[in-house]
Design a protein around this motif. Sequence first.
Motif, PDB file in Angstrom:
ATOM      1  N   CYS A 264       0.814  -1.217   0.000  1.00 28.51           N
ATOM      2  CA  CYS A 264       0.000   0.000   0.000  1.00 28.51           C
ATOM      3  C   CYS A 264       0.849   1.269   0.000  1.00 28.51           C
ATOM      4  CB  CYS A 264      -0.926   0.010   1.215  1.00 28.51           C
ATOM      5  SG  CYS A 264      -2.152  -1.316   1.222  1.00 28.51           S
ATOM      6  N   CYS A 265       2.176   1.126   0.083  1.00 32.71           N
ATOM      7  CA  CYS A 265       3.091   2.266   0.024  1.00 32.71           C
ATOM      8  C   CYS A 265       3.455   2.562  -1.424  1.00 32.71           C
ATOM      9  CB  CYS A 265       4.364   1.965   0.813  1.00 32.71           C
ATOM     10  SG  CYS A 265       4.109   1.523   2.533  1.00 32.71           S
ATOM     11  N   ASP A 266       4.167   3.653  -1.637  1.00 32.89           N
ATOM     12  CA  ASP A 266       4.777   3.861  -2.948  1.00 32.89           C
ATOM     13  C   ASP A 266       6.233   3.416  -2.870  1.00 32.89           C
ATOM     14  OD1 ASP A 266       6.354   5.931  -1.902  1.00 32.89           O
ATOM     15  OD2 ASP A 266       4.955   7.488  -2.538  1.00 32.89           O
ATOM     16  N   GLU A 267       6.947   3.540  -3.975  1.00 29.87           N
ATOM     17  CA  GLU A 267       8.294   2.987  -4.050  1.00 29.87           C
ATOM     18  C   GLU A 267       9.294   3.695  -3.152  1.00 29.87           C
ATOM     19  OE1 GLU A 267       7.853   5.674  -7.785  1.00 29.87           O
ATOM     20  OE2 GLU A 267       6.618   4.609  -6.322  1.00 29.87           O
ATOM     21  N   SER A 268       8.946   4.901  -2.654  1.00 28.82           N
ATOM     22  CA  SER A 268       9.875   5.622  -1.784  1.00 28.82           C
ATOM     23  C   SER A 268      10.075   4.917  -0.445  1.00 28.82           C
ATOM     24  CB  SER A 268       9.378   7.053  -1.540  1.00 28.82           C
ATOM     25  OG  SER A 268       8.183   7.045  -0.777  1.00 28.82           O
ATOM     26  N   ALA A 269       9.203   3.964  -0.104  1.00 25.47           N
ATOM     27  CA  ALA A 269       9.374   3.204   1.141  1.00 25.47           C
ATOM     28  C   ALA A 269      10.679   2.405   1.128  1.00 25.47           C
ATOM     29  CB  ALA A 269       8.190   2.279   1.374  1.00 25.47           C
ATOM     30  N   ALA A 270      11.246   2.177  -0.054  1.00 24.23           N
ATOM     31  CA  ALA A 270      12.535   1.500  -0.140  1.00 24.23           C
ATOM     32  C   ALA A 270      13.601   2.278   0.627  1.00 24.23           C
ATOM     33  CB  ALA A 270      12.949   1.328  -1.598  1.00 24.23           C
ATOM     34  N   ALA A 271      13.495   3.602   0.634  1.00 23.62           N
ATOM     35  CA  ALA A 271      14.457   4.427   1.369  1.00 23.62           C
ATOM     36  C   ALA A 271      14.352   4.172   2.863  1.00 23.62           C
ATOM     37  CB  ALA A 271      14.217   5.901   1.057  1.00 23.62           C
ATOM     38  N   ALA A 272      13.136   3.966   3.354  1.00 19.84           N
ATOM     39  CA  ALA A 272      12.943   3.678   4.776  1.00 19.84           C
ATOM     40  C   ALA A 272      13.486   2.302   5.127  1.00 19.84           C
ATOM     41  CB  ALA A 272      11.459   3.769   5.129  1.00 19.84           C
ATOM     42  N   VAL A 273      13.257   1.324   4.256  1.00 15.79           N
ATOM     43  CA  VAL A 273      13.771  -0.029   4.499  1.00 15.79           C
ATOM     44  C   VAL A 273      15.297  -0.006   4.550  1.00 15.79           C
ATOM     45  CG1 VAL A 273      13.909  -2.381   3.602  1.00 15.79           C
ATOM     46  CG2 VAL A 273      11.767  -1.115   3.429  1.00 15.79           C
ATOM     47  N   ALA A 274      15.902   0.807   3.716  1.00 18.25           N
ATOM     48  CA  ALA A 274      17.363   0.852   3.623  1.00 18.25           C
ATOM     49  C   ALA A 274      18.026   1.570   4.796  1.00 18.25           C
ATOM     50  CB  ALA A 274      17.777   1.531   2.316  1.00 18.25           C
ATOM     51  N   THR A 275      17.272   2.366   5.552  1.00 18.57           N
ATOM     52  CA  THR A 275      17.905   3.231   6.550  1.00 18.57           C
ATOM     53  C   THR A 275      17.394   3.069   7.977  1.00 18.57           C
ATOM     54  OG1 THR A 275      16.315   4.989   6.009  1.00 18.57           O
ATOM     55  CG2 THR A 275      18.440   5.027   4.850  1.00 18.57           C
ATOM     56  N   LEU A 276      16.187   2.545   8.165  1.00 16.67           N
ATOM     57  CA  LEU A 276      15.582   2.506   9.488  1.00 16.67           C
ATOM     58  C   LEU A 276      15.734   1.137  10.146  1.00 16.67           C
ATOM     59  CD1 LEU A 276      12.220   4.410   8.839  1.00 16.67           C
ATOM     60  CD2 LEU A 276      14.343   5.329   9.820  1.00 16.67           C
ATOM     61  N   SER A 277      15.490   1.099  11.442  1.00 17.71           N
ATOM     62  CA  SER A 277      15.390  -0.179  12.150  1.00 17.71           C
ATOM     63  C   SER A 277      14.040  -0.812  11.843  1.00 17.71           C
ATOM     64  CB  SER A 277      15.525   0.037  13.657  1.00 17.71           C
ATOM     65  OG  SER A 277      14.383   0.748  14.147  1.00 17.71           O
ATOM     66  N   ALA A 278      13.894  -2.085  12.161  1.00 19.05           N
ATOM     67  CA  ALA A 278      12.622  -2.772  11.918  1.00 19.05           C
ATOM     68  C   ALA A 278      11.499  -2.111  12.705  1.00 19.05           C
ATOM     69  CB  ALA A 278      12.738  -4.244  12.294  1.00 19.05           C
ATOM     70  N   GLY A 279      11.785  -1.718  13.940  1.00 18.70           N
ATOM     71  CA  GLY A 279      10.764  -1.057  14.747  1.00 18.70           C
ATOM     72  C   GLY A 279      10.334   0.270  14.167  1.00 18.70           C
ATOM     73  N   ASP A 280      11.305   1.072  13.725  1.00 20.83           N
ATOM     74  CA  ASP A 280      10.964   2.371  13.126  1.00 20.83           C
ATOM     75  C   ASP A 280      10.253   2.192  11.788  1.00 20.83           C
ATOM     76  OD1 ASP A 280      11.938   3.900  15.189  1.00 20.83           O
ATOM     77  OD2 ASP A 280      13.926   4.175  14.304  1.00 20.83           O
ATOM     78  N   LEU A 281      10.594   1.138  11.051  1.00 23.53           N
ATOM     79  CA  LEU A 281       9.918   0.896   9.780  1.00 23.53           C
ATOM     80  C   LEU A 281       8.439   0.615  10.002  1.00 23.53           C
ATOM     81  CD1 LEU A 281      10.049   0.501   6.698  1.00 23.53           C
ATOM     82  CD2 LEU A 281      10.512  -1.922   7.128  1.00 23.53           C
ATOM     83  N   MET A 282       8.104  -0.106  11.069  1.00 23.57           N
ATOM     84  CA  MET A 282       6.692  -0.345  11.369  1.00 23.57           C
ATOM     85  C   MET A 282       5.947   0.975  11.537  1.00 23.57           C
ATOM     86  SD  MET A 282       6.262  -3.617  13.893  1.00 23.57           S
ATOM     87  CE  MET A 282       6.972  -2.782  15.308  1.00 23.57           C
ATOM     88  N   THR A 283       6.571   1.909  12.243  1.00 24.45           N
ATOM     89  CA  THR A 283       5.950   3.228  12.439  1.00 24.45           C
ATOM     90  C   THR A 283       5.857   3.976  11.122  1.00 24.45           C
ATOM     91  OG1 THR A 283       6.874   3.322  14.683  1.00 24.45           O
ATOM     92  CG2 THR A 283       6.132   5.403  13.703  1.00 24.45           C
ATOM     93  N   TYR A 284       6.886   3.867  10.303  1.00 18.91           N
ATOM     94  CA  TYR A 284       6.948   4.605   9.038  1.00 18.91           C
ATOM     95  C   TYR A 284       5.831   4.181   8.087  1.00 18.91           C
ATOM     96  CZ  TYR A 284       9.126   6.831   4.954  1.00 18.91           C
ATOM     97  OH  TYR A 284       9.389   7.628   3.851  1.00 18.91           O
TER      98      TYR A 284
END
Length: 408
Positions: A264-284
């Motif tokens: 349900c995200c757009d492709e920019s979520a790849a930037a979050a996967v590449a930089t955040l922790s798993a916990g922060d990604l859930m929030t993102y």
Amino acid sequence: MALTLLSHEVSDLCIGKPPLRCLSAVTATVADAIAALKSSDEPFLSVWSCNHDETNDDNNKCECECECECVGKICMADVICYLTKHDNKALSLSSVLEASVSVLLPKSSSIVVYVQSSCKLIEAIDLITGGAQDLIVPIQTKPNTKRRQTRNAVVSLTATTTTTIHKNSRQFCWITQEDIIRFLLDSISVFSPLPSLSISDLGVINSTHAILSVDYYSSASSAVTAISSAIADNISVAVVDGECDGEDPRAVLIGEISPMTLACCDESAAAAVATLSAGDLMTYIDGSGPPESLVRVVRNRLEEKGLVGLISLVDSLSGSSGSSSSDEEAPAGRAKSYGRSVSSAARMARKSVAIVCNRRSSLMAVMIQAIAHRVSYVWVVDEDGCLVGMVTFVDILKLFREFLDDQN
């Protein structure tokens, strides 16, 4: 009753199903797939071996000499995993996006299986329990309906996806695990007393899939392989933290990274996967948009790591979305642009809160819980919130199949 149930064909499950929108594995690129997914209100698109560039524009009819074959399906989660894996200084963003759409497909071709509309329901169940996620079924539509669908077909700017009429004037739909479970619920009394028994007594916990998990504090990028596996298995990745006690090393279930949420995200979520922790990604990825504070963290870390491809991607999306007047107003403190248009059914899965039950939950309760939240699995936890395992639709279908065998 059991004989009546077994006499049903998959065509009975196709009533009201829309024809599939198709991408060509021959001509479509990753960029084409992104455009097609963002123009669709469904999370998945089918990929076919035929060349739709050879289609007659007047009727969207595939005129390839070869036999059309569905070679798989893709969603935005596949794109996000691909972009995360391939952003490096040696490759430009354009070269990554110009790769064939086939790079997004899973290695296993058995996830999507073609069946005739006359295929028996029991045979369909066997295919699902054997590893298929979806069954491709031919559907018949009236000629005037086909023309009307053609006029209303959504085609991306890069000519990637249409509601295609294949050889012999055929169109296709797909039957999912959820479709079969919903259909069986209408005849649930056939399986009595199974629905009223606990999932522990029935032995369906962890009977099919290995548990995929990542630590809450680990980098989200370390979970990309697990996310890809979750897409292939139609499940999710558990986000866990710590241990319940020194004697029992099971971890507490905090949440999940769901492929359907990423879809349900757009492709920019790849930037979050590449930089955040798993916990922060859930929030993102949860809810109506990422917190602006996390958006800034992602940008800063992209620059620190020199991930120029993802920086270019984020900048291009920020520039194109900022002038859009159709975007919904984001809540205070949350970024406005991040998701894409999807159906209300798919949007229900756009949460990182794990759907859970306990060992004593009845099979019927677990089935209804999964269907109500549009997921194909339910996590099982104990009284301390420690992860015990999961129950999937495949587990349930295997149980029902064994029960029907015993009745014959």
